[in-house]
Write a protein that holds these residues in place. Sequence first.
Motif, PDB file in Angstrom:
ATOM      1  N   GLY A  94       0.820  -1.214   0.000  1.00 34.35           N
ATOM      2  CA  GLY A  94       0.000   0.000   0.000  1.00 34.35           C
ATOM      3  C   GLY A  94       0.844   1.250   0.000  1.00 34.35           C
ATOM      4  O   GLY A  94       1.814   1.358  -0.749  1.00 34.35           O
ATOM      5  N   SER A 124      -4.436   0.313   0.076  1.00 33.08           N
ATOM      6  CA  SER A 124      -5.526  -0.661   0.087  1.00 33.08           C
ATOM      7  C   SER A 124      -6.813  -0.050   0.631  1.00 33.08           C
ATOM      8  O   SER A 124      -7.901  -0.524   0.322  1.00 33.08           O
ATOM      9  CB  SER A 124      -5.137  -1.889   0.921  1.00 33.08           C
ATOM     10  N   LEU A 172      -8.937  -1.187   8.307  1.00 32.86           N
ATOM     11  CA  LEU A 172      -7.838  -2.086   7.961  1.00 32.86           C
ATOM     12  C   LEU A 172      -7.508  -2.921   9.198  1.00 32.86           C
ATOM     13  O   LEU A 172      -7.745  -2.500  10.327  1.00 32.86           O
ATOM     14  CB  LEU A 172      -6.599  -1.293   7.532  1.00 32.86           C
TER      15      LEU A 172
HETATM   16  N1  SAH Z   1       0.133   0.563   4.215  1.00 31.28           N
HETATM   17  C1  SAH Z   1      -0.922  -0.357   3.801  1.00 31.28           C
HETATM   18  C2  SAH Z   1      -1.730  -0.868   4.984  1.00 31.28           C
HETATM   19  C3  SAH Z   1      -0.935  -1.697   5.965  1.00 31.28           C
HETATM   20  S1  SAH Z   1      -1.927  -2.395   7.223  1.00 31.28           S
HETATM   21  C4  SAH Z   1      -1.804   0.321   2.759  1.00 31.28           C
HETATM   22  O1  SAH Z   1      -1.721   1.522   2.553  1.00 31.28           O
HETATM   23  O2  SAH Z   1      -2.565  -0.404   2.099  1.00 31.28           O
HETATM   24  C5  SAH Z   1      -2.289  -3.988   6.543  1.00 31.28           C
HETATM   25  C6  SAH Z   1      -3.763  -4.070   6.218  1.00 31.28           C
HETATM   26  O3  SAH Z   1      -4.005  -3.539   4.929  1.00 31.28           O
HETATM   27  C7  SAH Z   1      -4.308  -5.485   6.137  1.00 31.28           C
HETATM   28  O4  SAH Z   1      -4.624  -5.992   7.424  1.00 31.28           O
HETATM   29  C8  SAH Z   1      -5.559  -5.260   5.330  1.00 31.28           C
HETATM   30  O5  SAH Z   1      -6.582  -4.665   6.123  1.00 31.28           O
HETATM   31  C9  SAH Z   1      -5.095  -4.220   4.341  1.00 31.28           C
HETATM   32  N2  SAH Z   1      -4.644  -4.797   3.055  1.00 31.28           N
HETATM   33  C10 SAH Z   1      -3.459  -4.595   2.452  1.00 31.28           C
HETATM   34  N3  SAH Z   1      -3.421  -5.197   1.244  1.00 31.28           N
HETATM   35  C11 SAH Z   1      -4.620  -5.795   1.075  1.00 31.28           C
HETATM   36  C12 SAH Z   1      -5.221  -6.566   0.026  1.00 31.28           C
HETATM   37  N4  SAH Z   1      -4.568  -6.837  -1.095  1.00 31.28           N
HETATM   38  N5  SAH Z   1      -6.489  -7.013   0.206  1.00 31.28           N
HETATM   39  C13 SAH Z   1      -7.179  -6.738   1.331  1.00 31.28           C
HETATM   40  N6  SAH Z   1      -6.663  -6.016   2.350  1.00 31.28           N
HETATM   41  C14 SAH Z   1      -5.407  -5.546   2.221  1.00 31.28           C
END
Ligand code: SAH
Length: 256
Positions: A94, A124, A172
């Motif tokens: 993300g 995400s 998340l």
């Molecule tokens: N920095 C990341 C978030 C980190 S926390 C961002 O900006 O996306 C990690 C959380 O992100 C997971 O527990 C889930 O809630 C979410 N997440 C990240 N990738 C995902 C994916 N491909 N599908 C679903 N949830 C995802």
Amino acid sequence: MGGAVVTGRVDLVGGGPGPIDLMTVRAWRLLVQADVVVMDRLGPTEIRAHLRPDAEVIDVGKLPGHHPVPQHEINEILVDRARAGKRVVRLKGGDPFVFGRGGEEVIACVVAGVPVDVVPGVTSAVAVPEAAGIPVTHRGIASAVHIVNGQSEITAATLAALGDDDVTTVILMGVGALPRLVAEALRAGVSRERPVAIVERGHHPDQRTTHSTLGGIVLDAGRIGVRNPAVIVVGEVARAGMLVPQLVAAHSGAGG
Ligand code: SAH
């Protein structure tokens, strides 16, 4: 020796939600040039095949049954390698600054006198709902977005967001905390009918979306065995088929 000039550097790079083509061009360029890549479990892990053959790859992500490398050790790895003159990329799923502890790593580098920069990533929080056809804002339906870490305390602001018809709440890391979250929301008077969607493994071939309501989601999620990583969306935009009537109207050329 104190005061030595640091020739290496650290780039905190957002890798997006998983597919390699959802990384930015800048992220790609830094990754393929890197001397050292410090990786997480989530994000574009396929990038490994494209790194320099002599690049050092350090996996600090949590694997089932294993503990993740503690944050202070990750900070040490970044600083030590950069001080050794290496171009270090810290690759994160993300965006680095959305529940990614990117800020802590920036501070560690700045304190150590190591040059550091941040490359944004597709978060995400927006891209996973999007992959399931859920727009986090939509004119006339949702005008604000509240993004929270499901493992944190449930604040008054989160309860207010959950109870507001016009706000989308994006959770998340929320699968484990879902029963507690729902119980607190219902106790605070949020409608049982409030739409909820859970999108697991967004942007992956095995992506799965579950639509329910605040009153029904705990049973539904338990019944089908919802697992991390998943993004939970609460609000009117999470209603099943929210965009469909408009798409149908657009494709049929219906006016008015
Ligand atoms: N920095 C990341 C978030 C980190 S926390 C961002 O900006 O996306 C990690 C959380 O992100 C997971 O527990 C889930 O809630 C979410 N997440 C990240 N990738 C995902 C994916 N491909 N599908 C679903 N949830 C995802």
